[in-house]
Design a protein around this motif. Structure first.
Motif, mmCIF file in Angstrom:
data_model
loop_
_atom_site.group_PDB
_atom_site.id
_atom_site.type_symbol
_atom_site.label_atom_id
_atom_site.label_comp_id
_atom_site.label_asym_id
_atom_site.label_seq_id
_atom_site.Cartn_x
_atom_site.Cartn_y
_atom_site.Cartn_z
ATOM 1 N N GLY A 99 0.801 -1.228 0.080
ATOM 2 C CA GLY A 99 0.028 -0.082 -0.156
ATOM 3 C C GLY A 99 0.778 1.420 0.121
ATOM 4 O O GLY A 99 0.535 2.324 -0.715
ATOM 5 N N ALA A 100 2.114 1.248 0.691
ATOM 6 C CA ALA A 100 2.720 2.389 1.011
ATOM 7 C C ALA A 100 3.478 2.763 -0.368
ATOM 8 O O ALA A 100 3.684 3.930 -0.949
ATOM 9 N N LEU A 101 3.919 1.781 -1.217
ATOM 10 C CA LEU A 101 4.473 1.907 -2.644
ATOM 11 C C LEU A 101 3.619 2.468 -3.508
ATOM 12 O O LEU A 101 3.582 3.404 -4.278
ATOM 13 N N ASP A 102 2.091 1.917 -3.469
ATOM 14 C CA ASP A 102 1.291 2.475 -4.299
ATOM 15 C C ASP A 102 1.006 3.717 -3.904
ATOM 16 O O ASP A 102 0.437 4.750 -4.925
ATOM 17 N N ASP A 103 0.864 4.327 -2.532
ATOM 18 C CA ASP A 103 0.675 5.647 -2.309
ATOM 19 C C ASP A 103 1.627 6.625 -2.968
ATOM 20 O O ASP A 103 1.260 7.807 -3.418
ATOM 21 N N VAL A 104 2.817 6.347 -2.924
ATOM 22 C CA VAL A 104 3.892 7.141 -3.818
ATOM 23 C C VAL A 104 3.436 7.414 -5.122
ATOM 24 O O VAL A 104 3.556 8.528 -5.266
ATOM 25 N N MET A 105 3.048 6.285 -5.908
ATOM 26 C CA MET A 105 2.881 6.570 -7.222
ATOM 27 C C MET A 105 1.579 7.447 -7.215
ATOM 28 O O MET A 105 1.466 8.414 -8.200
ATOM 29 N N ASP B 242 7.636 12.327 1.275
ATOM 30 C CA ASP B 242 7.122 12.018 2.654
ATOM 31 C C ASP B 242 6.780 10.533 2.386
ATOM 32 O O ASP B 242 7.054 9.573 3.229
ATOM 33 N N SER B 243 5.897 10.119 1.399
ATOM 34 C CA SER B 243 5.600 8.645 1.077
ATOM 35 C C SER B 243 6.792 7.924 0.887
ATOM 36 O O SER B 243 6.687 6.471 1.151
ATOM 37 N N LEU C 164 16.054 16.977 3.091
ATOM 38 C CA LEU C 164 16.440 18.105 2.328
ATOM 39 C C LEU C 164 15.164 18.468 1.875
ATOM 40 O O LEU C 164 14.854 19.654 1.393
ATOM 41 N N GLY C 165 14.182 17.585 1.391
ATOM 42 C CA GLY C 165 12.910 18.035 0.730
ATOM 43 C C GLY C 165 12.170 19.066 1.723
ATOM 44 O O GLY C 165 11.463 19.759 1.314
ATOM 45 N N ASP C 166 12.354 18.671 3.054
ATOM 46 C CA ASP C 166 11.455 19.573 4.027
ATOM 47 C C ASP C 166 12.065 20.946 3.814
ATOM 48 O O ASP C 166 11.264 22.096 3.851
ATOM 49 N N GLY C 167 13.467 21.029 3.890
ATOM 50 C CA GLY C 167 13.964 22.306 3.382
ATOM 51 C C GLY C 167 13.683 23.076 2.514
ATOM 52 O O GLY C 167 13.241 24.391 2.108
ATOM 53 N N ILE C 168 13.599 22.342 1.092
ATOM 54 C CA ILE C 168 13.325 22.764 0.083
ATOM 55 C C ILE C 168 11.632 23.353 0.010
ATOM 56 O O ILE C 168 11.402 24.441 -0.413
ATOM 57 N N TYR C 169 10.822 22.618 0.430
ATOM 58 C CA TYR C 169 9.504 22.687 0.731
ATOM 59 C C TYR C 169 9.309 24.095 1.478
ATOM 60 O O TYR C 169 8.629 25.123 1.026
ATOM 61 N N ARG C 170 10.057 24.328 2.641
ATOM 62 C CA ARG C 170 9.791 25.381 3.554
ATOM 63 C C ARG C 170 10.219 26.820 2.572
ATOM 64 O O ARG C 170 9.624 27.914 2.467
ATOM 65 N N ARG C 171 11.279 26.492 1.862
ATOM 66 C CA ARG C 171 11.904 27.767 1.049
ATOM 67 C C ARG C 171 10.916 28.120 -0.032
ATOM 68 O O ARG C 171 10.716 29.259 -0.385
#
Length: 205
Positions: A83-89, A188-189, A151-158
């Motif tokens: 299910g988690a793999l499917d959620d990413v897609m 996050d997924s 790293l993604g969190d930082g990019i998201y905030r910027r």
């Protein structure tokens, strides 16, 4: 490591690998959407097709799970990982839809970086799935995915800071925020997949 006296159905490893390969393809298609000359409608449709194929693998995994007596590891963990793999897609498909349907021309600087992280996380995930067979050398995988998510969190905030800097009108902010947030959800997924793999490895060790 647990041992079973009865043979187990090892097809689950192949199914997880197929799902992860679809994630690699989905992330590559997101990169194609960054090309100013790309036919976004066509690319978004191709992402949708990949998402459908990923759904089919997930359904096949659940069907096999329901008909298999001996599984390579806990049934609940197999279900959670599929299910988690499917959620990413699903998250990547939604991001592709936003990029196409909103007809966004100028993207915030962080969007290409977010998509680049998705490509790296997808490649790591695809490489990790075969290692579920012996649960070896998986710690580097979840550690690196966690690093990418940070790293993604930082990019998201910027990116959000840029959106609310006054450089965009209100409607454009709303549209771009949907894209940025959906890409963040996909990152996050990927981390959730890595966390599940870590939990399985610890449980099976």
């Amino acid at each position: 490591m647990r041992f079973n006296l009865l043979p187990t159905d090892t097809a689950f490893y192949d199914l997880f690998g197929r799902s992860a390969d679809h994630l690699v393809e989905g992330a590559r298609l997101l990169t194609d959407l960054l090309d100013p000359g790309a036919d976004r409608a066509e690319v978004a449709e191709r992402v949708r097709e990949v998402e459908h194929r990923c759904d089919e693998v997930t359904h096949e995994t659940v069907r096999r799970l329901n008909s298999t007596f001996i599984t390579p590891f806990d049934r609940e963990d197999i279900y959670r990982l599929a299910g988690a793999l499917d959620d990413v897609m699903d998250d990547m498909e939604a991001a592709a839809d936003y990029l196409h349907l909103y007809r966004i021309e100028g993207l915030p600087p962080g969007v290409p970086e977010q998509i680049d992280l998705l490509g790296k996380a997808a490649a790591l995930t695809a490489a990790a799935m075969p290692r579920l067979r012996d649960m070896r050398e998986l710690d580097e995988y979840w550690i690196e995915v966690n690093r990418l998510e940070n790293l993604g969190d930082g990019i998201y905030r910027r990116s959000l800071a840029t959106l609310f800097s006054g450089a965009y009108d209100a409607l454009t902010v709303m549209r771009l925020r949907d894209v940025v947030e959906q890409l963040e959800a996909a990152i996050d997924s990927f981390e959730r997949v890595a966390n599940i793999v870590e939990q399985i490895a610890v449980k099976e060790s």
